[in-house]
Scaffold this motif. Structure first.
Motif, PDB file in Angstrom:
ATOM      1  N   GLY A   1       2.377  -0.885   8.929  1.00  0.00           N
ATOM      2  CA  GLY A   1       2.060  -1.592  10.166  1.00  0.00           C
ATOM      3  C   GLY A   1       2.970  -1.202  11.302  1.00  0.00           C
ATOM      4  O   GLY A   1       2.519  -0.847  12.404  1.00  0.00           O
ATOM      5  N   LEU A   2       4.269  -1.216  11.055  1.00  0.00           N
ATOM      6  CA  LEU A   2       5.253  -0.842  12.071  1.00  0.00           C
ATOM      7  C   LEU A   2       5.139   0.633  12.418  1.00  0.00           C
ATOM      8  O   LEU A   2       5.217   1.027  13.583  1.00  0.00           O
ATOM      9  N   SER A   3       4.934   1.458  11.398  1.00  0.00           N
ATOM     10  CA  SER A   3       4.786   2.894  11.627  1.00  0.00           C
ATOM     11  C   SER A   3       3.593   3.185  12.525  1.00  0.00           C
ATOM     12  O   SER A   3       3.672   4.005  13.454  1.00  0.00           O
TER      13      SER A   3
ATOM     14  N   GLY B   1      -7.724   0.100   4.513  1.00  0.00           N
ATOM     15  CA  GLY B   1      -6.539   0.297   3.704  1.00  0.00           C
ATOM     16  C   GLY B   1      -5.741  -0.991   3.622  1.00  0.00           C
ATOM     17  O   GLY B   1      -5.829  -1.854   4.496  1.00  0.00           O
ATOM     18  N   ALA B   2      -4.969  -1.161   2.543  1.00  0.00           N
ATOM     19  CA  ALA B   2      -4.105  -2.329   2.299  1.00  0.00           C
ATOM     20  C   ALA B   2      -4.892  -3.598   2.002  1.00  0.00           C
ATOM     21  O   ALA B   2      -4.329  -4.686   1.963  1.00  0.00           O
ATOM     22  N   VAL B   3      -6.196  -3.456   1.768  1.00  0.00           N
ATOM     23  CA  VAL B   3      -7.035  -4.641   1.592  1.00  0.00           C
ATOM     24  C   VAL B   3      -6.726  -5.398   0.295  1.00  0.00           C
ATOM     25  O   VAL B   3      -7.032  -6.592   0.187  1.00  0.00           O
ATOM     26  N   THR B   4      -6.106  -4.727  -0.671  1.00  0.00           N
ATOM     27  CA  THR B   4      -5.752  -5.398  -1.931  1.00  0.00           C
ATOM     28  C   THR B   4      -4.277  -5.766  -1.988  1.00  0.00           C
ATOM     29  O   THR B   4      -3.762  -6.088  -3.062  1.00  0.00           O
ATOM     30  N   ARG B   5      -3.599  -5.710  -0.845  1.00  0.00           N
ATOM     31  CA  ARG B   5      -2.161  -5.977  -0.800  1.00  0.00           C
ATOM     32  C   ARG B   5      -1.858  -7.189   0.083  1.00  0.00           C
ATOM     33  O   ARG B   5      -1.334  -7.070   1.190  1.00  0.00           O
ATOM     34  N   PRO B   6      -2.191  -8.396  -0.384  1.00  0.00           N
ATOM     35  CA  PRO B   6      -2.054  -9.593   0.458  1.00  0.00           C
ATOM     36  C   PRO B   6      -0.630  -9.938   0.859  1.00  0.00           C
ATOM     37  O   PRO B   6      -0.433 -10.697   1.809  1.00  0.00           O
ATOM     38  N   ASN B   7       0.364  -9.394   0.167  1.00  0.00           N
ATOM     39  CA  ASN B   7       1.758  -9.683   0.519  1.00  0.00           C
ATOM     40  C   ASN B   7       2.335  -8.686   1.521  1.00  0.00           C
ATOM     41  O   ASN B   7       3.477  -8.847   1.964  1.00  0.00           O
ATOM     42  N   SER B   8       1.568  -7.667   1.874  1.00  0.00           N
ATOM     43  CA  SER B   8       2.078  -6.676   2.821  1.00  0.00           C
ATOM     44  C   SER B   8       1.968  -7.212   4.241  1.00  0.00           C
ATOM     45  O   SER B   8       1.029  -7.944   4.580  1.00  0.00           O
ATOM     46  N   PRO B   9       2.907  -6.854   5.112  1.00  0.00           N
ATOM     47  CA  PRO B   9       2.864  -7.327   6.506  1.00  0.00           C
ATOM     48  C   PRO B   9       1.576  -6.958   7.231  1.00  0.00           C
ATOM     49  O   PRO B   9       1.043  -7.759   7.998  1.00  0.00           O
ATOM     50  N   VAL B  10       1.058  -5.743   6.993  1.00  0.00           N
ATOM     51  CA  VAL B  10      -0.146  -5.320   7.713  1.00  0.00           C
ATOM     52  C   VAL B  10      -1.354  -6.149   7.284  1.00  0.00           C
ATOM     53  O   VAL B  10      -2.204  -6.508   8.112  1.00  0.00           O
ATOM     54  N   TYR B  11      -1.441  -6.486   6.008  1.00  0.00           N
ATOM     55  CA  TYR B  11      -2.526  -7.357   5.544  1.00  0.00           C
ATOM     56  C   TYR B  11      -2.424  -8.720   6.214  1.00  0.00           C
ATOM     57  O   TYR B  11      -3.421  -9.240   6.738  1.00  0.00           O
TER      58      TYR B  11
ATOM     59  N   LEU C   1      -0.972  -9.637   8.969  1.00  0.00           N
ATOM     60  CA  LEU C   1      -1.247  -9.592  10.398  1.00  0.00           C
ATOM     61  C   LEU C   1      -2.747  -9.474  10.672  1.00  0.00           C
ATOM     62  O   LEU C   1      -3.318 -10.248  11.448  1.00  0.00           O
ATOM     63  N   LEU C   2      -3.397  -8.498  10.015  1.00  0.00           N
ATOM     64  CA  LEU C   2      -4.813  -8.278  10.266  1.00  0.00           C
ATOM     65  C   LEU C   2      -5.653  -9.464   9.802  1.00  0.00           C
ATOM     66  O   LEU C   2      -6.642  -9.833  10.444  1.00  0.00           O
ATOM     67  N   ASN C   3      -5.245 -10.064   8.695  1.00  0.00           N
ATOM     68  CA  ASN C   3      -5.992 -11.209   8.182  1.00  0.00           C
ATOM     69  C   ASN C   3      -5.892 -12.402   9.128  1.00  0.00           C
ATOM     70  O   ASN C   3      -6.874 -13.117   9.356  1.00  0.00           O
ATOM     71  N   PHE C   4      -4.709 -12.582   9.716  1.00  0.00           N
ATOM     72  CA  PHE C   4      -4.512 -13.691  10.665  1.00  0.00           C
ATOM     73  C   PHE C   4      -5.294 -13.443  11.952  1.00  0.00           C
ATOM     74  O   PHE C   4      -6.058 -14.297  12.411  1.00  0.00           O
ATOM     75  N   VAL C   5      -5.108 -12.259  12.523  1.00  0.00           N
ATOM     76  CA  VAL C   5      -5.768 -11.939  13.789  1.00  0.00           C
ATOM     77  C   VAL C   5      -7.289 -11.905  13.622  1.00  0.00           C
ATOM     78  O   VAL C   5      -8.032 -12.338  14.506  1.00  0.00           O
ATOM     79  N   GLY C   6      -7.736 -11.411  12.478  1.00  0.00           N
ATOM     80  CA  GLY C   6      -9.169 -11.244  12.244  1.00  0.00           C
ATOM     81  C   GLY C   6      -9.851 -12.425  11.595  1.00  0.00           C
ATOM     82  O   GLY C   6     -10.990 -12.296  11.135  1.00  0.00           O
TER      83      GLY C   6
ATOM     84  N   ILE D   1     -10.242 -11.610   7.855  1.00  0.00           N
ATOM     85  CA  ILE D   1     -11.040 -10.399   7.674  1.00  0.00           C
ATOM     86  C   ILE D   1     -10.642  -9.580   6.454  1.00  0.00           C
ATOM     87  O   ILE D   1     -11.510  -8.999   5.784  1.00  0.00           O
ATOM     88  N   MET D   2      -9.362  -9.520   6.135  1.00  0.00           N
ATOM     89  CA  MET D   2      -8.948  -8.740   4.968  1.00  0.00           C
ATOM     90  C   MET D   2      -9.430  -9.400   3.680  1.00  0.00           C
ATOM     91  O   MET D   2      -9.894  -8.723   2.748  1.00  0.00           O
ATOM     92  N   GLU D   3      -9.334 -10.716   3.629  1.00  0.00           N
ATOM     93  CA  GLU D   3      -9.854 -11.442   2.465  1.00  0.00           C
ATOM     94  C   GLU D   3     -11.360 -11.230   2.346  1.00  0.00           C
ATOM     95  O   GLU D   3     -11.889 -11.023   1.249  1.00  0.00           O
ATOM     96  N   ALA D   4     -12.053 -11.273   3.466  1.00  0.00           N
ATOM     97  CA  ALA D   4     -13.501 -11.068   3.455  1.00  0.00           C
ATOM     98  C   ALA D   4     -13.844  -9.660   2.982  1.00  0.00           C
ATOM     99  O   ALA D   4     -14.799  -9.462   2.211  1.00  0.00           O
ATOM    100  N   LYS D   5     -13.083  -8.667   3.434  1.00  0.00           N
ATOM    101  CA  LYS D   5     -13.357  -7.285   3.042  1.00  0.00           C
ATOM    102  C   LYS D   5     -13.166  -7.068   1.541  1.00  0.00           C
ATOM    103  O   LYS D   5     -13.998  -6.426   0.889  1.00  0.00           O
ATOM    104  N   VAL D   6     -12.088  -7.579   0.981  1.00  0.00           N
ATOM    105  CA  VAL D   6     -11.858  -7.337  -0.434  1.00  0.00           C
ATOM    106  C   VAL D   6     -12.867  -8.101  -1.285  1.00  0.00           C
ATOM    107  O   VAL D   6     -13.339  -7.612  -2.318  1.00  0.00           O
ATOM    108  N   ARG D   7     -13.258  -9.284  -0.838  1.00  0.00           N
ATOM    109  CA  ARG D   7     -14.307 -10.014  -1.555  1.00  0.00           C
ATOM    110  C   ARG D   7     -15.641  -9.296  -1.430  1.00  0.00           C
ATOM    111  O   ARG D   7     -16.443  -9.279  -2.372  1.00  0.00           O
ATOM    112  N   GLY D   8     -15.874  -8.684  -0.272  1.00  0.00           N
ATOM    113  CA  GLY D   8     -17.084  -7.895  -0.101  1.00  0.00           C
ATOM    114  C   GLY D   8     -17.107  -6.691  -1.034  1.00  0.00           C
ATOM    115  O   GLY D   8     -18.129  -6.388  -1.659  1.00  0.00           O
TER     116      GLY D   8
END
Length: 205
Positions: free
Chosen positions: A177-179, A58-68, A70-75, A78-85
């Motif tokens: 993300g916070l929720s 989820g949120a893989v197409t929302r690059p401006n969202s905090p959860v994207y 965070l996950l993209n940085f930590v991973g 990974i979020m960029e890779a997933k949406v390109r995949g």
């Protein structure tokens, strides 16, 4: 083994790069969540495997969202890779003439934040399915497995992408993300108009 292709009815691609022990180009996000998933799609088409189910995020197409972010940085992207995949898989099936007529298709499942706090799935009456990638929440791995198997039961989920999460954890992607971090069970009042309670096979029957 090519002799056993007729026995393979589906492939469920639930692999994802780990943040631990990564080797660039071998098992990092772009090797697994981008190139790996496209390779799986090409293999399914070449071997006439009817269905490819992909577990994305989820949120893989929302690059401006905090959860994207965070996950993209930590991973490690990974979020960029997933949406390109995801985009690559759609292109592979789109460019294969007659794939649908041959009974070949994909389904992209975008679960919310994954949990392992229950061994058994809650089941469809507790789940919300959505499209548009504007809401997410939390979802147990057991329920993700149940959703993937349910998608195999009907052709109505061929070439379909959707989000899924426990209904009582639903939040706009800007707040999810916070929720999720605080394990909130207070669903948002926001409605996109595309929500559906249950498994996706009930939505597009």
């Amino acid at each position: 083994n090519n002799n056993n292709n007729d026995e393979i009815g589906a492939v469920i691609f639930a692999a994802s790069a780990s943040v631990k022990g990564k080797t660039p180009g071998v098992n990092d996000a772009f090797a697994v969540d981008y190139r790996g998933v496209i390779n799986a799609a090409q293999c399914c088409i070449e071997r006439n495997i009817p269905r490819l189910i992909i577990v994305s995020s989820g949120a893989v197409t929302r690059p401006n969202s905090p959860v994207y972010k965070l996950l993209n940085f930590v991973g490690g992207g990974i979020m960029e890779a997933k949406v390109r995949g995801e985009e690559g898989v759609r292109e592979v099936y789109r460019e294969e003439d007659g794939a649908r007529n041959r009974g070949l298709g994909y389904t992209i499942v975008r679960p919310g934040g994954l949990t392992s706090d229950r061994p058994m799935p809650l089941g469809p009456s507790y789940l919300e399915v959505n499209q548009g990638d504007d809401k997410s929440g939390r979802l147990s791995r057991a329920d993700v497995a149940g959703i993937c198997v349910a998608c195999l039961e009907r052709g109505s989920t061929f070439d379909v992408t959707f989000e899924c999460y426990e209904a009582n954890t639903a939040k706009p992607v800007e707040n999810v993300g916070l929720s999720n971090a605080f394990k909130s069970a207070d669903p948002t009042s926001y409605r996109s108009g595309r929500e559906w309670t249950g498994y996706p096979t009930m939505c597009w029957a």
